[in-house]
Scaffold this motif. Structure first.
Motif, PDB file in Angstrom:
ATOM      1  N   GLN A  16      41.961  30.164  40.503  1.00 59.11           N
ATOM      2  CA  GLN A  16      41.581  29.890  39.232  1.00 59.11           C
ATOM      3  C   GLN A  16      42.552  29.387  38.271  1.00 59.11           C
ATOM      4  OE1 GLN A  16      39.057  33.042  37.582  1.00 59.11           O
ATOM      5  NE2 GLN A  16      38.716  33.604  39.799  1.00 59.11           N
ATOM      6  N   VAL A  44      35.368  28.890  48.457  1.00 53.60           N
ATOM      7  CA  VAL A  44      35.238  29.999  48.297  1.00 53.60           C
ATOM      8  C   VAL A  44      34.732  31.129  49.415  1.00 53.60           C
ATOM      9  CG1 VAL A  44      35.041  29.507  45.818  1.00 53.60           C
ATOM     10  CG2 VAL A  44      33.016  29.722  47.332  1.00 53.60           C
ATOM     11  N   ARG A  45      34.786  32.149  49.191  1.00 54.52           N
ATOM     12  CA  ARG A  45      33.966  33.048  50.285  1.00 54.52           C
ATOM     13  C   ARG A  45      32.508  33.184  49.916  1.00 54.52           C
ATOM     14  NH1 ARG A  45      37.965  37.927  51.188  1.00 54.52           N
ATOM     15  NH2 ARG A  45      38.212  37.727  48.802  1.00 54.52           N
ATOM     16  N   ASN A  46      32.173  33.176  48.874  1.00 59.23           N
ATOM     17  CA  ASN A  46      30.771  33.376  48.530  1.00 59.23           C
ATOM     18  C   ASN A  46      30.476  32.509  47.613  1.00 59.23           C
ATOM     19  OD1 ASN A  46      28.243  33.916  47.759  1.00 59.23           O
ATOM     20  ND2 ASN A  46      28.964  36.211  47.321  1.00 59.23           N
ATOM     21  N   CYS A  47      29.640  31.190  48.022  1.00 58.70           N
ATOM     22  CA  CYS A  47      29.006  30.009  46.869  1.00 58.70           C
ATOM     23  C   CYS A  47      28.288  30.773  46.048  1.00 58.70           C
ATOM     24  CB  CYS A  47      28.303  29.204  47.861  1.00 58.70           C
ATOM     25  SG  CYS A  47      29.592  28.126  48.825  1.00 58.70           S
ATOM     26  N   SER A  48      27.324  31.726  46.467  1.00 59.40           N
ATOM     27  CA  SER A  48      26.212  32.305  45.276  1.00 59.40           C
ATOM     28  C   SER A  48      26.993  33.115  44.439  1.00 59.40           C
ATOM     29  CB  SER A  48      25.117  32.908  46.090  1.00 59.40           C
ATOM     30  OG  SER A  48      25.901  34.210  46.646  1.00 59.40           O
ATOM     31  N   LYS A  49      28.161  33.253  44.204  1.00 58.65           N
ATOM     32  CA  LYS A  49      28.872  34.103  43.117  1.00 58.65           C
ATOM     33  C   LYS A  49      28.781  33.257  41.809  1.00 58.65           C
ATOM     34  CE  LYS A  49      33.125  36.623  42.127  1.00 58.65           C
ATOM     35  NZ  LYS A  49      34.506  36.718  42.520  1.00 58.65           N
ATOM     36  N   GLN A  50      28.212  34.179  40.708  1.00 57.35           N
ATOM     37  CA  GLN A  50      28.183  33.412  39.567  1.00 57.35           C
ATOM     38  C   GLN A  50      29.703  32.967  39.025  1.00 57.35           C
ATOM     39  OE1 GLN A  50      25.258  32.454  38.039  1.00 57.35           O
ATOM     40  NE2 GLN A  50      26.455  31.537  36.386  1.00 57.35           N
ATOM     41  N   ARG A  51      29.863  31.915  38.857  1.00 55.77           N
ATOM     42  CA  ARG A  51      30.995  31.234  38.090  1.00 55.77           C
ATOM     43  C   ARG A  51      30.958  30.454  36.934  1.00 55.77           C
ATOM     44  NH1 ARG A  51      32.078  31.399  43.719  1.00 55.77           N
ATOM     45  NH2 ARG A  51      33.852  32.660  44.272  1.00 55.77           N
ATOM     46  N   ASP A  52      31.326  30.855  35.811  1.00 49.07           N
ATOM     47  CA  ASP A  52      31.223  30.160  34.486  1.00 49.07           C
ATOM     48  C   ASP A  52      32.047  28.709  34.597  1.00 49.07           C
ATOM     49  OD1 ASP A  52      29.591  31.967  33.734  1.00 49.07           O
ATOM     50  OD2 ASP A  52      31.112  32.931  32.275  1.00 49.07           O
ATOM     51  N   ASP A  61      31.572  27.082  51.221  1.00 44.56           N
ATOM     52  CA  ASP A  61      32.237  28.149  51.915  1.00 44.56           C
ATOM     53  C   ASP A  61      32.590  27.675  53.350  1.00 44.56           C
ATOM     54  OD1 ASP A  61      29.843  27.836  53.078  1.00 44.56           O
ATOM     55  OD2 ASP A  61      29.203  29.814  52.407  1.00 44.56           O
TER      56      ASP A  61
END
Lengths: 327, 327
Positions: A16, A44-52, A61
């Motif tokens: 980041q 990333v490991r998890n595409c569905s994680k919320q990222r602002d 992934d």
């Protein structure tokens, strides 16, 4: 203006930090480096994680998606552990993509292999961030090695263990209490074994050995001792006679080319270049034949110090590449 | 193998150090830099002076002879004072010759002018040796400036004055006695005014300002105070409360682009990055926006530290030049 495409592997703190600097400094880099740096993919490991504030289309992934980006110039790798990081970088090199890594565990093990492969594929490898974080020991050593021999390296290569020893001496804390303080400040890992066991500085020491001497000692020959056995009583007794315990990673080469390395607590006096290094800083002292002893001190970890030196690695590649076309 | 011809201007301690390293490492440089470095001319004040092991045909007291060497690639300049050094380097640049200098008095005054001219003539300028001797502060700063802003620089830039302050504290010597000790050890000049007056660190500070901020403050606006007024009594009183006098050269830029600089003794505590720098060492602490504070420590003068970083400057030019043809 030339657009250069870059990818970031791993999107924790360091990943980041890279993203933020590249975004904030995009206009600046157009002026200073003469290129428009575009982040084309983030693994990333998890595409569905919320990222602002991150375009979801950048995320994947799957390393195949990264390697499929047309004209990708560099991958910034900030993953933890040797695999799959090594395999990813190996694949990137085969595709002619430059690599910049902060991954000390991986690079201690596979650094020389990756560098050999990179030479074959005519791509470049940046690894300043693997060792002593924001302290530019790799570039400094590469530079002085052009004229000097480096014979002996001593480093405080883990900020957490140095912070603990400092707190024990200056605040009279026990080892356990100082470790808790380091964890509360976010210095130590939740599982701080790597920090206090000497395992983490060992990896960095192997990276320095490979650079300075072109090779590493056999790992099993290196004595690695942690700091958890140091008592407050010992620290106090040392302080009373003007000495300090430092957790020192040390490697030297003798005239016959034999390398000796060790990691462990040492009781040192004022004349030692690492005597004064307190707190969470890292430091490296290099003994050289012409210059003498050089010591570099600074933050050994953290989002922006680490991300910054990774981008400096890439900037250095761009500057050398631009020399190819402008002169 | 390509033969590159180099010249040395000035054959005092530093000039001789360059000659010795180039001679001793000639085979090494063939391997590492891919070129055969030949010293083609040495500019001296007095050709008739007896010099062991130097081919008399190499010596000249006339700069025209140096400029007349066909295909000269670089001049290493180790003359004292701004003239004729500046004029010599100006002429060299016009002939397309790269320059490497250790001359702080000249470079503080004419560095920006020479760099602009060099850019026009497409030659390179190395000046690592002008500031803090063997400590690679110039290259380190050039590198971190690609990504970071440097906002504030503090340095111990004269080893003699730092040695004197250290001896006063640790040995209880008076200023005069400590100065005598520094002279006996060969640290201080016969006329040590530049060392203890702050005049010498001022020149180095101006060089750092030009690099970090692209400009210097007006020289007459910079307060420069020496250390000769510091009494043993003051040093002892400071020591009793855990503080130390350091002779600090300091420059900073504010948000509006205004540069403020000063050189003078400062009373600092343990938290200061220069608190621990004892003896004849130099040190520079750089405050940057992403990395934080980086401190570099090492020998600030001497035949081989200075000569070594000058050859490193040239090696860097060769490496960047070779990138032009090999890829």
């Amino acid at each position: 203006m030339t657009v250069v495409k870059v990818a970031i592997l791993g999107f924790g703190t360091v990943g980041q930090g890279i993203y933020n600097i590249l975004k904030d400094k995009r206009e600046h880099f157009k002026t200073t480096l003469g290129v428009d740096i575009e982040v084309a993919k983030i693994l990333v490991r998890n595409c569905s994680k919320q990222r602002d504030k991150i375009d979801a289309a950048l995320l994947t992934d799957n390393m195949e998606d990264v390697l499929a980006v047309g004209g990708l110039d560099v991958v910034f790798e900030a993953i933890v552990g040797d695999e799959p990081a090594y395999s990813y970088l190996d694949q990137a090199i085969e595709k002619g993509i430059n690599i910049v890594t902060a991954n000390k565990v991986m690079f201690a093990k596979f650094g020389l292999t990756l560098q050999q492969k990179a030479a074959k594929y005519n791509v470049r490898v940046g690894y300043e961030a693997t060792t002593a974080g924001g302290v530019p020991v790799i570039k400094t050593m590469e530079n002085i090695l052009r004229v000097n021999d480096v014979q002996h390296i001593q480093g405080i290569l883990n900020g957490t263990s140095n912070y603990i020893l400092t707190q024990m001496r200056t605040e009279g804390m026990s080892f356990e209490k100082a470790l808790k303080a380091a964890q509360d400040l976010g210095y130590a890992e939740a599982n701080p074994f790597d920090d206090v066991s000497g395992h983490d500085p060992f990896n960095k020491l192997m990276i320095l050995s490979a650079l300075a001497f072109g090779k590493q000692p056999r790992w099993s020959d290196v004595e690695v001792v942690g700091i958890s056995e140091i008592t407050l009583q010992q620290v106090k007794e040392a302080d009373a006679i003007g000495k300090r315990y430092r957790h020192i990673a040390e490697v030297a080469i003798d005239e016959t080319g034999v390398i000796r390395a060790k990691v462990g607590p040492e009781l040192i006096g004022q004349e030692h270049p690492l005597y004064a290094i307190d707190g969470v800083n890292n430091a490296v002292a290099l003994d050289t034949n012409f210059i003498g002893t050089l010591t570099l001190v600074g933050p050994g970890a953290g989002m922006y110090p680490t991300a910054s030196v990774m981008i400096e690695d890439y900037a250095d590649m761009l500057v050398k590449k631009s020399a190819l076309v402008t002169v």
